[in-house]
Design a protein around this motif. Structure first.
Motif, mmCIF file in Angstrom:
data_model
loop_
_atom_site.group_PDB
_atom_site.id
_atom_site.type_symbol
_atom_site.label_atom_id
_atom_site.label_comp_id
_atom_site.label_asym_id
_atom_site.label_seq_id
_atom_site.Cartn_x
_atom_site.Cartn_y
_atom_site.Cartn_z
ATOM 1 N N GLU A 162 0.821 -1.202 0.000
ATOM 2 C CA GLU A 162 0.000 0.000 0.000
ATOM 3 C C GLU A 162 0.859 1.258 0.000
ATOM 4 O O GLU A 162 0.541 2.239 -0.673
ATOM 5 C CB GLU A 162 -0.920 0.011 1.218
ATOM 6 C CG GLU A 162 -1.856 1.204 1.260
ATOM 7 C CD GLU A 162 -2.837 1.139 2.416
ATOM 8 O OE1 GLU A 162 -3.709 2.016 2.502
ATOM 9 O OE2 GLU A 162 -2.726 0.199 3.232
ATOM 10 N N TRP A 163 1.954 1.206 0.772
ATOM 11 C CA TRP A 163 2.898 2.318 0.847
ATOM 12 C C TRP A 163 4.262 1.809 0.425
ATOM 13 O O TRP A 163 4.481 0.608 0.289
ATOM 14 C CB TRP A 163 2.941 2.900 2.265
ATOM 15 C CG TRP A 163 1.630 3.460 2.727
ATOM 16 C CD1 TRP A 163 0.742 2.864 3.587
ATOM 17 C CD2 TRP A 163 1.037 4.699 2.343
ATOM 18 N NE1 TRP A 163 -0.355 3.661 3.768
ATOM 19 C CE2 TRP A 163 -0.200 4.795 3.013
ATOM 20 C CE3 TRP A 163 1.428 5.751 1.503
ATOM 21 C CZ2 TRP A 163 -1.048 5.898 2.883
ATOM 22 C CZ3 TRP A 163 0.577 6.841 1.375
ATOM 23 C CH2 TRP A 163 -0.628 6.916 2.056
ATOM 24 N N PHE A 164 5.215 2.712 0.259
ATOM 25 C CA PHE A 164 6.509 2.302 -0.275
ATOM 26 C C PHE A 164 7.239 1.316 0.634
ATOM 27 O O PHE A 164 7.980 0.464 0.154
ATOM 28 C CB PHE A 164 7.395 3.523 -0.540
ATOM 29 C CG PHE A 164 7.123 4.171 -1.869
ATOM 30 C CD1 PHE A 164 7.627 3.625 -3.040
ATOM 31 C CD2 PHE A 164 6.342 5.315 -1.951
ATOM 32 C CE1 PHE A 164 7.371 4.201 -4.272
ATOM 33 C CE2 PHE A 164 6.079 5.912 -3.181
ATOM 34 C CZ PHE A 164 6.596 5.353 -4.346
ATOM 35 N N THR A 165 7.022 1.417 1.943
ATOM 36 C CA THR A 165 7.739 0.513 2.838
ATOM 37 C C THR A 165 6.907 -0.699 3.249
ATOM 38 O O THR A 165 7.421 -1.599 3.902
ATOM 39 C CB THR A 165 8.202 1.248 4.107
ATOM 40 O OG1 THR A 165 7.064 1.802 4.774
ATOM 41 C CG2 THR A 165 9.166 2.358 3.753
ATOM 42 N N GLY A 166 5.635 -0.709 2.900
ATOM 43 C CA GLY A 166 4.788 -1.834 3.290
ATOM 44 C C GLY A 166 3.364 -1.383 3.526
ATOM 45 O O GLY A 166 2.825 -0.560 2.792
ATOM 46 N N SER A 167 2.768 -1.876 4.596
ATOM 47 C CA SER A 167 1.365 -1.570 4.884
ATOM 48 C C SER A 167 1.180 -0.273 5.660
ATOM 49 O O SER A 167 0.058 0.231 5.761
ATOM 50 C CB SER A 167 0.734 -2.730 5.673
ATOM 51 O OG SER A 167 1.402 -2.899 6.921
ATOM 52 N N GLU A 168 2.265 0.272 6.213
ATOM 53 C CA GLU A 168 2.174 1.466 7.045
ATOM 54 C C GLU A 168 2.800 2.681 6.352
ATOM 55 O O GLU A 168 3.841 2.575 5.702
ATOM 56 C CB GLU A 168 2.871 1.239 8.400
ATOM 57 C CG GLU A 168 2.280 0.105 9.224
ATOM 58 C CD GLU A 168 0.859 0.377 9.665
ATOM 59 O OE1 GLU A 168 0.531 1.568 9.893
ATOM 60 O OE2 GLU A 168 0.076 -0.592 9.783
#
Length: 220
Positions: A162-168
């Protein structure tokens, strides 16, 4: 008091956004670009010798460079929630995107912007046709293929996360926001729906909207 020395239509937009996410008190001093050269005004040199933006002052400290400012504000002003746990896979991705934005992506986008202006003022009228042809050649032979590779990379990653680093959401997304805005200004994201959705999510955040209200959004 934190003061953001904010050049219109510049990378400093994301520093304003970060401060809004951190809910910190700050002042914003806006500088206007020279309408002929589009360069920063001389007044910024009174803040930092390079006369560039972003730059902030925080008490006795003057900090320049987007990545350095982000790390400084997070470390000094309780922004740990914007960084994944150290040592986690998300943290490794965070480090990558935080530095990729300026290290790999922005140089290509900035070069393309400069090439697109070779056929216009302030280039002398007599050599504008040559400048235009040169700019188009560099874009076609080098910049466009390179950028397409980067866009495909973003699309692949954002199709999985969802975001560049993951879900957060993290500060790496704030750092990457200007990159996405710069690409979007040229219509490049139309072929990359996952990237376009990520940019839309960024723009939906209340802190982002407050930042735009105070300092404007990239529009060059």
């Amino acid at each position: 008091m934190i003061v953001v020395h904010h050049l219109e239509n510049s990378r400093s937009q994301r520093i304003v956004w970060l401060l809004e996410e951190l809910e910190l008190d700050y002042e914003i001093e806006i500088y206007r670009r020279d309408p002929k050269t589009m360069l920063a005004p001389e007044a910024l040199k009174r803040v930092h010798p390079l006369g560039k933006s972003p730059v902030i002052t925080d008490g006795e400290h003057t900090v320049a460079e987007s990545g350095a400012i982000i790390e400084y504000l997070i470390a000094r002003h309780d922004g740990g929630w914007l960084v994944p746990d150290v040592g986690s896979p998300e943290w490794v991705r965070y480090l990558h995107w935080l530095h990729y934005a300026e290290g790999s992506a922005m140089p290509l986008l900035l070069m393309r912007l400069l090439m697109s202006r070779l056929g216009h003022k302030p280039v002398p009228a007599l050599i504008r046709p040559i400048g235009k042809a040169l700019g188009q050649g560099v874009r076609k032979q080098f910049l466009d293929p390179q950028l397409a590779r980067h866009y495909a990379y973003w699309e692949s990653e954002l199709s999985q996360y969802e975001w560049f680093t993951g879900s957060e959401f993290t500060a790496a997304d704030i750092q990457m926001s200007f990159v996405l805005l710069a690409a979007n200004r040229s219509g490049d994201l139309e072929k990359y729906p996952a990237v376009a959705r990520a940019l839309a999510r960024m723009r939906e955040r209340p802190a982002y909207q407050r930042a735009v209200a105070r300092g404007g959004e990239f529009a060059l």
